[in-house]
Every structure is written in C-alpha cells, then in structure tokens.
Write a protein that holds these residues in place. Structure first.
Motif: not given
Length: 197
Positions: A185-187
């Motif tokens: 998942s993006p950060r």
C-alpha cells in the motif's frame, strides 16, 4: 544524503519487508528468538522501562487456546505459522526500575507509584518495543505478521489470569510462504508527514 546503513540492510529492514500472511513450516528456534531479543532490548524506552513481555506460543494446545480469541482470517494464519508471539505490557514493570535505571533509585515509588500512571507509561513503552521487535525479526531474515484482530480481554484471561499483563499485539513469525504478501500500500510522502517549526 545517504544513510549509514547499506542499501541491502535498508531493504531487509524496511523497503522490501512486508507483513507476511503465510509461512513455510520451517521452525523458528529459541536461539533465533533469543538473538532477536538480545539485539532489540537495546532500543530506547523512557527511564529504560522495558515493559514489553513476549509469550511464545509453540504448542498446538496453546495455539488452539489463542485462536479462540482471533477475528476473521487471523485464526487460520496463526494455526499455520511456525511460531506465534503474544506481546503484552507488564503492569508491574516498575519493580525492575531500581536495577534498570539506577540513576534514580526511588523512581518506582515516585514517578510510578500509581497504577494508572504505570499502565499508560508501560503501554507506551511496550508499544515502542514492539516496533523494535518487528524490525529485529526482519533483521534475523524472518518475516513478521503482526495482528491486532484479537479479543485481547479474552487473550488476557486465557494466558495472563493474574491481571499483571495486558496483551496488545499478536505476531506470527517465520519464513514467508507462498503468496505471503499483499501488494504494498502507498505511504505518506515526506512533505505530507514532516513539518518544520
């Protein structure tokens, strides 16, 4: 600007490491867990509180007792992992402080005289130590599957009936198995998370 840690170590600990959802059946030994603990115990805590306690769930009987309190897919994941650890806060951690923080010999009777203050401080520092423990698992070449989807009140009754420990995290530990990782998942970016004042 480069970091002191080389790129391979950065990948092992952070960039390439992910939460594992499946594991091989390769055992995780007591020697491996001791090596992890002997490394991460040096991570800083306030007043060297060291309030984290780690309960290794190895036997099938103990594992079945634990998964009674699991939510959703956490039960099957826990049953199939080679090792599971229950992380808890020791609510009587202050009893060790005269030895662990000798600069203030009366610290346990001043700062931590009240149970409510101990629980708050102990939980904050045990949570910090849990992060070190996860990174230590990665440093050992293993994968961690940390989970909060458990009825921790039930876990406490099952494993810590004296009320002196409060669980807050369960971690499956081992070599990652087939399809162990979900897509990353993006950060948040630096500009979103960091401000200067």
């Amino acid at each position: 600007m480069s970091l002191a840690l080389d790129a391979a170590a950065q990948d092992l600990l952070f960039r390439e490491a992910q939460t594992a959802n499946t594991f091989t059946d390769e055992p995780v030994t007591d020697e491996q867990v001791q090596a992890i603990y002997d490394l991460v115990k040096f991570g800083p805590t306030a007043f060297n509180q060291s309030s984290l306690r780690i309960t290794l769930v190895r036997s099938q009987e103990a594992r079945e007792r634990l998964v009674q309190h699991a939510m959703g897919a956490n039960g099957p994941k826990t049953l199939s992992a080679p090792l599971t650890a229950i992380l808890s806060v020791d609510l009587d951690f202050h009893e060790h402080l005269p030895r662990l923080f000798p600069a203030l010999p009366d610290i346990k009777d001043t700062f931590f005289a009240e149970a409510a203050a101990r629980e708050v401080a102990g939980t904050q520092n045990a949570t910090l130590q849990a992060g070190y423990f996860i990174v230590g698992i990665r440093a050992a070449g293993l994968a961690a599957g940390p989970m909060t989807g458990f009825d921790f009140t039930g876990v406490d009754k099952e494993f810590f009936g004296d009320g002196k420990q409060k669980s807050f995290l369960v971690i499956n530990i081992g070599k990652p198995g087939a399809d162990a990782f979900f897509p990353r998942s993006p950060r948040l970016g630096f500009d979103e998370a960091v401000t200067s004042v």
